[in-house]
Design a protein around this motif. Structure first.
Motif, PDB file in Angstrom:
ATOM      1  N   ARG A   1      -4.842   4.661   6.826  1.00  0.00           N
ATOM      2  CA  ARG A   1      -6.102   4.724   6.091  1.00  0.00           C
ATOM      3  C   ARG A   1      -7.086   5.695   6.747  1.00  0.00           C
ATOM      4  O   ARG A   1      -7.870   6.350   6.060  1.00  0.00           O
ATOM      5  CB  ARG A   1      -6.716   3.332   6.005  1.00  0.00           C
ATOM      6  CG  ARG A   1      -5.942   2.392   5.085  1.00  0.00           C
ATOM      7  CD  ARG A   1      -6.436   0.956   5.199  1.00  0.00           C
ATOM      8  NE  ARG A   1      -5.775   0.089   4.228  1.00  0.00           N
ATOM      9  CZ  ARG A   1      -5.898  -1.236   4.221  1.00  0.00           C
ATOM     10  NH1 ARG A   1      -6.666  -1.843   5.139  1.00  0.00           N
ATOM     11  NH2 ARG A   1      -5.268  -1.964   3.314  1.00  0.00           N
ATOM     12  N   ARG A   2      -6.994   5.798   8.051  1.00  0.00           N
ATOM     13  CA  ARG A   2      -7.918   6.672   8.771  1.00  0.00           C
ATOM     14  C   ARG A   2      -7.515   8.141   8.669  1.00  0.00           C
ATOM     15  O   ARG A   2      -8.367   9.013   8.448  1.00  0.00           O
ATOM     16  CB  ARG A   2      -7.967   6.250  10.242  1.00  0.00           C
ATOM     17  CG  ARG A   2      -8.768   7.171  11.133  1.00  0.00           C
ATOM     18  CD  ARG A   2      -8.642   6.752  12.585  1.00  0.00           C
ATOM     19  NE  ARG A   2      -9.211   7.755  13.481  1.00  0.00           N
ATOM     20  CZ  ARG A   2      -9.060   7.746  14.797  1.00  0.00           C
ATOM     21  NH1 ARG A   2      -8.348   6.791  15.374  1.00  0.00           N
ATOM     22  NH2 ARG A   2      -9.599   8.689  15.553  1.00  0.00           N
TER      23      ARG A   2
ATOM     24  N   LEU B   1      -1.062   0.541   9.178  1.00  0.00           N
ATOM     25  CA  LEU B   1      -1.982   0.456   8.042  1.00  0.00           C
ATOM     26  C   LEU B   1      -3.350   1.038   8.398  1.00  0.00           C
ATOM     27  O   LEU B   1      -3.933   1.813   7.628  1.00  0.00           O
ATOM     28  CB  LEU B   1      -2.125  -1.000   7.606  1.00  0.00           C
ATOM     29  CG  LEU B   1      -2.865  -1.254   6.293  1.00  0.00           C
ATOM     30  CD1 LEU B   1      -2.193  -0.537   5.131  1.00  0.00           C
ATOM     31  CD2 LEU B   1      -2.949  -2.759   6.020  1.00  0.00           C
ATOM     32  N   SER B   2      -3.869   0.692   9.576  1.00  0.00           N
ATOM     33  CA  SER B   2      -5.197   1.192   9.940  1.00  0.00           C
ATOM     34  C   SER B   2      -5.179   2.695  10.201  1.00  0.00           C
ATOM     35  O   SER B   2      -6.098   3.412   9.798  1.00  0.00           O
ATOM     36  CB  SER B   2      -5.735   0.439  11.168  1.00  0.00           C
ATOM     37  OG  SER B   2      -4.934   0.674  12.314  1.00  0.00           O
TER      38      SER B   2
ATOM     39  N   LEU C   1       1.029   4.260  -2.700  1.00  0.00           N
ATOM     40  CA  LEU C   1       0.783   5.657  -2.334  1.00  0.00           C
ATOM     41  C   LEU C   1       1.916   6.567  -2.782  1.00  0.00           C
ATOM     42  O   LEU C   1       1.696   7.733  -3.135  1.00  0.00           O
ATOM     43  CB  LEU C   1       0.610   5.779  -0.820  1.00  0.00           C
ATOM     44  CG  LEU C   1      -0.738   5.374  -0.237  1.00  0.00           C
ATOM     45  CD1 LEU C   1      -0.658   5.325   1.287  1.00  0.00           C
ATOM     46  CD2 LEU C   1      -1.833   6.353  -0.677  1.00  0.00           C
TER      47      LEU C   1
ATOM     48  N   TRP D   1       3.174  12.940   4.928  1.00  0.00           N
ATOM     49  CA  TRP D   1       1.708  13.015   4.859  1.00  0.00           C
ATOM     50  C   TRP D   1       1.247  14.457   5.113  1.00  0.00           C
ATOM     51  O   TRP D   1       0.330  14.949   4.446  1.00  0.00           O
ATOM     52  CB  TRP D   1       1.094  12.063   5.885  1.00  0.00           C
ATOM     53  CG  TRP D   1       1.808  10.754   5.979  1.00  0.00           C
ATOM     54  CD1 TRP D   1       2.462  10.245   7.077  1.00  0.00           C
ATOM     55  CD2 TRP D   1       1.968   9.770   4.946  1.00  0.00           C
ATOM     56  NE1 TRP D   1       3.007   9.023   6.793  1.00  0.00           N
ATOM     57  CE2 TRP D   1       2.718   8.687   5.487  1.00  0.00           C
ATOM     58  CE3 TRP D   1       1.546   9.674   3.617  1.00  0.00           C
ATOM     59  CZ2 TRP D   1       3.059   7.552   4.762  1.00  0.00           C
ATOM     60  CZ3 TRP D   1       1.890   8.548   2.871  1.00  0.00           C
ATOM     61  CH2 TRP D   1       2.633   7.514   3.443  1.00  0.00           C
TER      62      TRP D   1
ATOM     63  N   GLU E   1       0.829  -1.208   0.000  1.00  0.00           N
ATOM     64  CA  GLU E   1       0.000   0.000   0.000  1.00  0.00           C
ATOM     65  C   GLU E   1       0.864   1.259   0.000  1.00  0.00           C
ATOM     66  O   GLU E   1       0.562   2.231  -0.705  1.00  0.00           O
ATOM     67  CB  GLU E   1      -0.939  -0.001   1.214  1.00  0.00           C
ATOM     68  CG  GLU E   1      -1.912   1.153   1.201  1.00  0.00           C
ATOM     69  CD  GLU E   1      -3.241   0.812   1.852  1.00  0.00           C
ATOM     70  OE1 GLU E   1      -3.850   1.729   2.430  1.00  0.00           O
ATOM     71  OE2 GLU E   1      -3.683  -0.351   1.777  1.00  0.00           O
TER      72      GLU E   1
END
Length: 364
Positions: free
Chosen positions: A250-251, A246-247, A56, A178, A52
Motif C-alpha cells: 500500500r505504501r 500488505l503495508s 489488484l 509492480w 487485495e
C-alpha cells in the motif's frame, strides 16, 4: 558480507540501491500493531492480503506462499497436470532454471525448454519454431538478468496468444510486476489480464518481509494451496510476512512511477560518464544494470573508499562479466535512491570507475 564490510555499511548515511539497509527494526515496523493473525494460512491478514492482491491483479483468487520458488513450481505443476504435458518454455536466464537446483525437474517431473538467447528477450519467432506441446509458457516481466528489459506491448500480447493457441497456459513471473506496470504505464491488472496465472513478490521492489502470491482462477489457486501444504509452506502462522507485505504494498505501489522517473533521470545523467554504460538505456522499469570499466579489485577499492570517506554505500563487490575489465552492478531504484539527486548518483559512478577511486563531493 564480511563483518568488516557490515561495520563499514553501518556507519554510512547514504545508500544507493533500493530502500536502504534492511534492518530487523525496519521490517518489524512494517507489521501494524493491530494485525489479525491467521491460522495455517486461513483468515486474518493473510486473507486480507490475498483479497487485495486478487483485486489488484483482476483475478478471482490469490494464495499467499512463503517463497517464489515454491509458488512458481506449484502453479506450473498444476498447469502441467491439467494438460498432461510436462514441458515449460522459458527464457534461458529463467530463475527456475538458474537458481532452484533443477527442482522443477527433480521434484515435479517438469522439463524446461529454453527459448531464445540469453542476451536478449524472447521473441515470437523463438516460439513459433517450437513444435513440442508445452504445458506452459513462462514470461518474466521485467527480465531481471537483462537489466529490467521487457517486450513492447504488442509483442507481449502476441507471445501470450501463441501460448493459448497451442494449448499452453501463459504464466507470468511477476516478481517485479509492480515495477513492470510502471514501465508499461498500465495498471497491474491490465498486464495480469493477458496471463492465466501470475506470481508477484513482496520483498523485492516492495521491500517487505519474504513472501509472495499466486493469482488466477479459483480452481487453479485451490490446487496451488494444496501444493503449498505438500511442500511444507502452510505454516501455522503466516501473518507477520503477510502483514508486512500488505503495508509495504500500500505504501510503495503508488511510488513506482516516481521510482521509474528517477531511474531515467539517473540514466540520462550517466550517458556522458566515460566508463559507464546503462543497460537498458533508457530504463524500462525502475531498475537497470550498469557496466563499469574497471577491474574487480578497482571496483571494490573505490566502493570501500566511498563508504569510508563519504559514508555512501553502494555494493561491496560487483558482478563479473566475460570481460575482466568490465564489472556489472544492478541498481534497483527505491526510497534510498530517490533521496540522492541524479547529479550525485552520476558522481558516485564516476568515482567507481575513476583511477584511484576519486570520491565525489560530500553528500548533502
Amino acid at each position: 558480507m564480511t563483518a568488516d564490510e557490515a561495520a563499514l555499511r553501518d556507519q554510512c548515511t547514504h545508500f544507493l540501491s533500493g530502500h536502504g539497509p534492511v534492518t530487523a527494526a525496519g521490517l518489524l515496523a512494517s507489521i501494524p500493531a493491530g494485525t489479525i493473525p491467521d491460522r495455517y494460512g486461513e483468515g486474518g491478514v493473510v486473507a486480507e492480503l490475498e483479497a487485495e492482491v486478487a483485486g489488484l491483479l483482476g483475478k478471482p483468487a490469490a494464495a499467499f506462499l512463503p517463497s517464489g520458488t515454491m509458488a512458481q513450481q506449484s502453479v506450473l505443476r498444476v498447469h502441467a497436470d491439467r494438460r498432461q504435458r510436462r514441458t515449460v518454455i522459458f527464457h534461458p536466464m529463467c530463475h527456475l532454471d538458474r537458481h532452484e537446483g533443477q527442482a522443477h525437474q527433480r521434484l515435479h517431473g517438469l522439463t524446461g525448454r529454453p527459448a531464445g538467447a540469453p542476451d536478449r528477450l524472447i521473441t515470437l519467432d523463438d516460439l513459433t519454431g517450437i513444435a513440442e506441446p508445452a504445458a506452459a509458457l513462462l514470461i518474466e516481466l521485467p527480465q531481471r538478468d537483462l537489466g529490467g528489459q521487457q517486450p513492447d506491448w504488442d509483442d507481449l500480447q502476441a507471445q501470450v496468444q501463441w501460448a493459448g493457441s497451442h494449448g499452453a497456459a501463459a504464466h507470468l513471473d511477476g516478481a517485479r510486476l509492480w515495477e513492470s506496470a510502471a514501465g508499461y504505464g498500465r495498471p497491474p491488472d491490465q498486464i495480469a489480464a493477458l496471463f492465466d496465472t501470475v506470481y508477484v513478490s513482496f520483498y523485492k521492489g516492495i521491500g517487505a518481509l519474504p513472501g509472495c502470491c499466486v493469482a488466477g482462477p479459483a480452481d487453479v489457486v485451490a490446487e496451488v494451496r494444496e501444493w503449498r501444504k505438500r511442500m511444507g509452506g502452510t505454516l501455522f502462522g503466516m501473518w507477520p510476512n503477510a502483514a508486512s507485505a500488505l503495508s509495504c504494498l500500500r505504501r510503495r505501489l503508488p511510488l513506482m512511477p516516481a521510482y521509474l522517473s528517477h531511474a531515467r533521470a539517473i540514466a540520462a545523467g550517466l550517458r556522458d560518464v566515460t566508463g559507464v554504460r546503462v543497460v537498458p538505456d533508457p530504463p524500462q522499469a525502475p531498475m537497470m544494470h550498469l557496466l563499469l570499466a574497471t577491474t574487480p579489485g578497482g571496483y571494490a577499492a573505490a566502493a570501500r573508499q566511498l563508504a569510508a570517506e563519504q559514508r555512501i554505500w553502494v555494493w561491496p563487490d560487483a558482478m563479473t562479466t566475460a570481460d575482466p575489465a568490465v564489472q556489472r552492478v544492478e541498481l534497483s531504484v527505491g526510497d534510498a535512491t530517490c533521496a540522492l539527486p541524479p547529479d550525485q548518483v552520476r558522481d558516485i559512478f564516476a568515482a567507481l570507475v575513476a583511477p584511484g577511486g576519486a570520491a565525489p563531493a560530500p553528500a548533502g
